[in-house]
Design a protein around this motif. Structure first.
Motif, PDB file in Angstrom:
ATOM      1  N   TYR A  43       0.834  -1.212   0.000  1.00  0.00           N
ATOM      2  CA  TYR A  43       0.000   0.000   0.000  1.00  0.00           C
ATOM      3  C   TYR A  43       0.865   1.258   0.000  1.00  0.00           C
ATOM      4  CZ  TYR A  43      -3.219   3.582   1.708  1.00  0.00           C
ATOM      5  OH  TYR A  43      -3.948   4.741   1.858  1.00  0.00           O
ATOM      6  N   ALA A  44       1.936   1.273   0.829  1.00  0.00           N
ATOM      7  CA  ALA A  44       2.797   2.460   0.929  1.00  0.00           C
ATOM      8  C   ALA A  44       3.504   2.742  -0.384  1.00  0.00           C
ATOM      9  CB  ALA A  44       3.815   2.272   2.056  1.00  0.00           C
ATOM     10  N   VAL A  45       3.982   1.702  -1.064  1.00  0.00           N
ATOM     11  CA  VAL A  45       4.677   1.941  -2.331  1.00  0.00           C
ATOM     12  C   VAL A  45       3.684   2.355  -3.412  1.00  0.00           C
ATOM     13  CG1 VAL A  45       4.631  -0.370  -3.386  1.00  0.00           C
ATOM     14  CG2 VAL A  45       6.605   1.114  -3.722  1.00  0.00           C
ATOM     15  N   ALA A  46       2.441   1.858  -3.342  1.00  0.00           N
ATOM     16  CA  ALA A  46       1.421   2.289  -4.307  1.00  0.00           C
ATOM     17  C   ALA A  46       1.138   3.789  -4.149  1.00  0.00           C
ATOM     18  CB  ALA A  46       0.138   1.484  -4.109  1.00  0.00           C
ATOM     19  N   VAL A  47       1.050   4.250  -2.900  1.00  0.00           N
ATOM     20  CA  VAL A  47       0.847   5.679  -2.648  1.00  0.00           C
ATOM     21  C   VAL A  47       2.058   6.484  -3.136  1.00  0.00           C
ATOM     22  CG1 VAL A  47       0.575   7.425  -0.849  1.00  0.00           C
ATOM     23  CG2 VAL A  47      -0.714   5.284  -0.716  1.00  0.00           C
ATOM     24  N   THR A  48       3.268   5.958  -2.889  1.00  0.00           N
ATOM     25  CA  THR A  48       4.487   6.635  -3.327  1.00  0.00           C
ATOM     26  C   THR A  48       4.504   6.784  -4.842  1.00  0.00           C
ATOM     27  OG1 THR A  48       5.706   5.717  -1.456  1.00  0.00           O
ATOM     28  CG2 THR A  48       7.008   6.584  -3.275  1.00  0.00           C
TER      29      THR A  48
ATOM     30  N   LEU B  15      -4.600  -6.336   5.756  1.00  0.00           N
ATOM     31  CA  LEU B  15      -4.893  -7.034   4.500  1.00  0.00           C
ATOM     32  C   LEU B  15      -5.983  -6.313   3.706  1.00  0.00           C
ATOM     33  CD1 LEU B  15      -4.799 -10.734   5.773  1.00  0.00           C
ATOM     34  CD2 LEU B  15      -3.075  -9.556   4.389  1.00  0.00           C
ATOM     35  N   LEU B  16      -6.809  -5.537   4.418  1.00  0.00           N
ATOM     36  CA  LEU B  16      -7.845  -4.756   3.737  1.00  0.00           C
ATOM     37  C   LEU B  16      -7.254  -3.633   2.896  1.00  0.00           C
ATOM     38  CD1 LEU B  16     -10.448  -4.473   6.655  1.00  0.00           C
ATOM     39  CD2 LEU B  16     -10.496  -6.055   4.706  1.00  0.00           C
ATOM     40  N   LEU B  17      -5.952  -3.365   3.071  1.00  0.00           N
ATOM     41  CA  LEU B  17      -5.308  -2.315   2.276  1.00  0.00           C
ATOM     42  C   LEU B  17      -4.955  -2.773   0.861  1.00  0.00           C
ATOM     43  CD1 LEU B  17      -2.785  -0.944   4.938  1.00  0.00           C
ATOM     44  CD2 LEU B  17      -4.868   0.181   4.139  1.00  0.00           C
ATOM     45  N   ILE B  18      -4.987  -4.074   0.613  1.00  0.00           N
ATOM     46  CA  ILE B  18      -4.574  -4.575  -0.699  1.00  0.00           C
ATOM     47  C   ILE B  18      -5.508  -4.087  -1.817  1.00  0.00           C
ATOM     48  CG2 ILE B  18      -4.230  -6.666  -2.076  1.00  0.00           C
ATOM     49  CD1 ILE B  18      -3.198  -8.036   0.432  1.00  0.00           C
ATOM     50  N   PRO B  19      -6.864  -4.188  -1.678  1.00  0.00           N
ATOM     51  CA  PRO B  19      -7.725  -3.663  -2.757  1.00  0.00           C
ATOM     52  C   PRO B  19      -7.532  -2.174  -3.028  1.00  0.00           C
ATOM     53  CG  PRO B  19      -8.958  -5.152  -1.344  1.00  0.00           C
ATOM     54  CD  PRO B  19      -7.648  -4.927  -0.664  1.00  0.00           C
TER      55      PRO B  19
ATOM     56  N   PHE C 285      -6.106  -0.370  -6.487  1.00  0.00           N
ATOM     57  CA  PHE C 285      -6.834   0.723  -7.144  1.00  0.00           C
ATOM     58  C   PHE C 285      -5.923   1.942  -7.324  1.00  0.00           C
ATOM     59  CE2 PHE C 285      -9.336   4.642  -6.677  1.00  0.00           C
ATOM     60  CZ  PHE C 285     -10.181   4.519  -7.774  1.00  0.00           C
ATOM     61  N   ILE C 286      -5.193   2.308  -6.253  1.00  0.00           N
ATOM     62  CA  ILE C 286      -4.284   3.461  -6.325  1.00  0.00           C
ATOM     63  C   ILE C 286      -3.186   3.221  -7.345  1.00  0.00           C
ATOM     64  CG2 ILE C 286      -2.533   4.765  -5.025  1.00  0.00           C
ATOM     65  CD1 ILE C 286      -4.279   4.378  -2.536  1.00  0.00           C
ATOM     66  N   LEU C 287      -2.676   1.999  -7.410  1.00  0.00           N
ATOM     67  CA  LEU C 287      -1.600   1.687  -8.352  1.00  0.00           C
ATOM     68  C   LEU C 287      -2.084   1.774  -9.790  1.00  0.00           C
ATOM     69  CD1 LEU C 287       1.363   0.949  -8.351  1.00  0.00           C
ATOM     70  CD2 LEU C 287       0.712  -1.458  -8.274  1.00  0.00           C
ATOM     71  N   ARG C 288      -3.277   1.271 -10.065  1.00  0.00           N
ATOM     72  CA  ARG C 288      -3.822   1.393 -11.429  1.00  0.00           C
ATOM     73  C   ARG C 288      -4.008   2.856 -11.810  1.00  0.00           C
ATOM     74  NH1 ARG C 288      -6.912  -3.371 -10.158  1.00  0.00           N
ATOM     75  NH2 ARG C 288      -8.615  -2.051  -9.383  1.00  0.00           N
TER      76      ARG C 288
END
Length: 461
Positions: A384-389, A436-440, A444-447
């Motif tokens: 999640y953190a790297v997706a936000v980054t 684990l709820l952060l994965i969806p 979404f953020i990564l896409r």
């Protein structure tokens, strides 16, 4: 040098965005001090003071070590740009004079940019949070000295490293052994080991003089025994791109991962430079957890470490993106999203170091039963953190995150999640599996990030 520092950063992301960054520190310090009375049972005042001083000591060490760890990154990022720090090659100015100017510039620049805003936020909140005004004034002095202490110690260690890496290794081993002996045999606390903390709680002229000597003497030695080498040899390496691509053949982006591996290997210090620059904050977190456990014994050390490690490990992505720009790929039939995807896979491989550290921590503390939830929590939070980054920084997170307009949404997406997981893990460490709820949302953020940066015109820093 001060004008140059401002010019470089304001050119990268605008004068307004850069100027607003200290105001963010004022706001966060103000808000943290304002709400601290509600959390004082969980985070006692002495623990908070120790953590803040340790953070500024580490910040000074990071700034002082940038010349050692980031020299080649700067060359690749700015090419042949002629900075004042390099003027001794063409002007009758000694390297010692330039290093002294560089040290003074960093002192003024980072005190104004990092220390003063934080203390200003504390001072503004002092009347409402019940913090004595004199405590804020002492904090200004001791935080400044903590930062300078870290800066000067790293300068002297860098100088020793240039002359003899073996001597540096010996000094670090002796320092670690001395600290361990002081803690276990002499029962010395953190306050005794860090002189600026002693100044905060028990100010005295002799302790102030000793602290100033610890700053001035190493800095003077660094300037006096500076060793600068302008190497002109040509580096030659065997052609390994195809061989590495076959090794990473499991990925459709094998050539991009192979290129990252070659960049890391051929840069000064190799991949170890990335790993060790990441290990310093990890070691600090581990030591800080031992301090916290004295005041909050209900904390699960391994689970809290896994949560914090998940966020810290995302900084490895910053390193992976430091070595090149998208302009190097612009003439190839690849999109920005494809390059980012390759960087993320390189990040995932390097992040196995974090997994090994977490496993070692679980085995070392005897908390083997919590290893599975700790690893799952780490993996989900790290993703999640790297997706936000990636969403806020694209291929230039180290540069973009200095922009207040970018840093604010980054904190808004990371900090609430981090605080929530830390608090829910207190009653039961297994509750941290809510991560684990952060994965969806991470997916979404990564896409969204890949679509955003593919459509964005890439800058040339």
């Amino acid at each position: 040098m001060l004008r140059e520092e401002w010019r470089i950063h304001s050119t990268l992301f605008g004068s307004a965005g850069f100027a607003l960054f200290p105001l963010l520190l004022v706001f966060f310090a103000f808000a943290g001090a304002l709400f601290w009375p509600f959390f004082s049972d969980v985070l006692p005042a002495q623990t908070a003071v120790i953590l803040i001083h340790s953070c500024y000591l580490l910040a000074g060490a990071s700034v002082g070590g940038f010349g050692l760890f980031g020299r080649e990154v700067m060359n690749r990022r700015f090419g042949q740009a002629s900075l004042i720090a390099y003027s001794s090659r063409s002007l009758p100015v000694s390297e010692q004079a330039i290093l002294l100017g560089f040290f003074l510039k960093d002192t003024v620049y980072y005190l104004v940019f990092w220390v003063f805003p934080f203390v200003a936020g504390l001072a503004l909140a002092a009347p409402f949070a019940g913090i004595p005004v004199l405590s804020a004034a002492r904090m200004l002095a001791t935080l400044s000295l903590s930062f300078l202490l870290g800066l000067s110690l790293t300068f002297i260690l860098s100088t020793v490293y240039v002359h003899s890496p073996r001597i540096l290794l010996g000094i670090l081993v002796l320092a670690a052994a001395g600290a361990a002996f002081s803690v276990h045999s002499l029962n010395a606390g953190v306050i005794s080991l860090l002189p600026t903390l002693g100044l905060y709680y028990r100010p005295s002229f002799l302790l102030l003089l000793a602290t100033l000597l610890l700053i001035i003497v190493p800095s003077a030695i660094s300037v006096r025994f500076l060793k600068v080498e302008y190497r002109e040899e040509t580096h030659r390496f065997p052609e390994n791109l195809d061989r590495l691509s076959r090794i990473f053949g499991w990925s459709p982006d094998a050539h991009l991962i192979a290129k990252d591996a070659l960049d890391l290997n051929r840069s000064d210090g190799g991949a170890g430079k990335v790993v060790f620059s990441f290990l310093f904050p990890v070691m600090f977190i581990w030591v800080a957890l031992f301090v916290l456990l004295r005041f909050i014994p209900v904390l699960s050390q391994l689970m809290v470490f896994a949560i914090l490690l998940g966020v810290i490990s995302s900084t490895i992505y910053n390193w992976v993106t430091e070595f090149d720009l998208f302009t190097s790929y612009a003439f190839l039939p690849v999109e920005v999203g494809t390059v980012i995807r390759g960087k993320l896979q390189s990040y995932g491989l390097l992040n196995l170091v974090s997994v090994a550290i977490l496993v070692a921590a679980g085995l070392g503390t005897g908390q083997v039963a919590l290893l599975v939830p700790a690893l799952l929590t780490f993996a989900s939070l790290s993703f999640y953190a790297v997706a936000v980054t990636v969403y806020v920084g694209g291929l230039s997170p180290s540069i973009m995150l200095y922009n207040a307009k970018v840093y604010l949404p980054y904190l808004g997406l990371i900090v609430p999640v981090l605080i929530f997981l830390l608090f829910v893990s207190i009653p039961n460490p297994w509750f941290a599996l809510l991560s684990l709820l952060l994965i969806p949302p991470g997916l979404f953020i990564l896409r969204k990030a890949l679509a955003r940066w593919t459509a964005w015109e890439q800058p040339s820093y």
